[in-house]
Design an enzyme around this catalytic site. Structure first.
Site, PDB file in Angstrom:
ATOM      1  N   ASP A   1      27.575 -56.389 -24.252  1.00 48.35           N
ATOM      2  CA  ASP A   1      27.483 -57.776 -23.783  1.00 48.35           C
ATOM      3  C   ASP A   1      28.846 -58.330 -23.385  1.00 48.35           C
ATOM      4  O   ASP A   1      28.944 -59.138 -22.472  1.00 48.35           O
ATOM      5  CB  ASP A   1      26.907 -58.681 -24.881  1.00 48.35           C
TER       6      ASP A   1
ATOM      7  N   SER B   1      23.798 -63.918 -20.242  1.00 52.82           N
ATOM      8  CA  SER B   1      24.650 -63.172 -21.167  1.00 52.82           C
ATOM      9  C   SER B   1      24.922 -63.951 -22.442  1.00 52.82           C
ATOM     10  O   SER B   1      25.239 -65.132 -22.412  1.00 52.82           O
ATOM     11  CB  SER B   1      25.971 -62.878 -20.475  1.00 52.82           C
TER      12      SER B   1
END
Ligand SMILES: *[C@@H]1O[C@H](CO)[C@@H](O)[C@H](O)[C@H]1NC(C)=O
Length: 257
Positions: free
Chosen positions: A152, A229
């Site tokens: 991530d 995200s």
């Protein structure tokens, strides 16, 4: 992802929201005693957010959509991310090896229109998503080698030298080179209704819009769904994050009405 896909995604998102009733739970990480029913506020009536609401209103008013073709809309970002390498005269083998040694990403090679990957991938379904998109265009790609970050968070902070790593998420404090997310095919976020991970955005964006049409606006629950995200959330201070996202969505809904 092309701009049209993104816009359809945003449009689908907008359909499931109820405007004006965007209420978020707000409680600090240090003191959770006010959570679960304690401190609900409406962002629309709370003057602390007026500055954000004004910014959203002006962004929405100025928004013109992307009229570019192919990757034109992302051109500025691509040019910006590659600038550091252009200025250095390219990526040399030592820098590439350094990025590889950092284990910040997965090593891919394209040789004679065949895609090769190191055996290990921290999140196999994310690699599947990446490979789906590369394989679609591999016949037009030259021999190449790259490190693709499937985590991530970005991997090349600007406080140290740049590393040639492709990442799907970054801020201006990273050298990472942005690439489109895997999540539009596979390896998307796992949520309770999609325990295997939310992929196939090509299908999902249609079913979201279809189910939305089956419900009257009044009958919809006041739930906002954010797809993006997690790193984006982490860079915004915690008490702000949900309310910021919520206000962005309210802004979009208002603009559509
Ligand atoms: C690339 O693959 C094609 C098709 O398999 C083959 O004919 C060609 O010789 C290969 N080229 C090289 C440089 O290996």
């Amino acid at each position: 992802m092309d701009a049209a896909t993104f816009l359809v995604g945003v449009a689908a998102l907008v359909l499931v929201l109820k405007v004006g009733a965007c209420t978020t739970e707000s409680c600090s990480m240090e003191d959770a005693s006010g959570c679960s029913g304690g401190t609900h506020r409406s962002i629309m009536t709370d003057s602390r957010w007026q500055g954000y609401l004004d910014l959203i209103a002006s962004s929405v008013a100025e928004y013109g959509g992307c009229v570019g073709e192919r990757c034109d809309c992302l051109g500025d970002q691509i040019a910006q991310d590659l600038m550091v390498w252009r200025e250095r005269g390219g990526i040399d083998i030592a820098e590439f090896e350094q990025a590889k040694a950092r284990r910040g990403g997965v090593h891919y090679q394209i040789v004679n229109h065949t895609l090769y990957r190191e055996e290990e991938c921290m999140f196999p379904s994310r690699c599947k998503g990446i490979e789906h998109f590369i394989l679609k265009i591999i016949h037009g790609l030259p021999d190449a080698e790259m490190i693709v970050n499937v985590r991530d968070n970005p991997q090349s902070p600007t406080y140290s030298g740049p590393l040639p790593i492709l990442s799907f998420s970054k801020t201006s404090a990273n050298y990472d080179i942005m690439y489109p997310a895997w999540t539009f095919w596979a390896g998307g976020p796992a949520i309770s209704t999609e325990p295997k991970g939310l992929g196939r955005w090509d299908l999902k964006r249609k079913t979201i819009a279809e189910s939305s049409d089956n419900w009257l606006w009044e009958d919809k629950r006041t739930i906002a769904f954010f797809r993006g995200s997690r790193y984006f959330l982490e860079v915004i201070s915690y008490p702000l994050q949900l309310e910021s996202i919520c206000s962005i969505m309210v802004g979009i809904v208002q603009a559509k009405q």
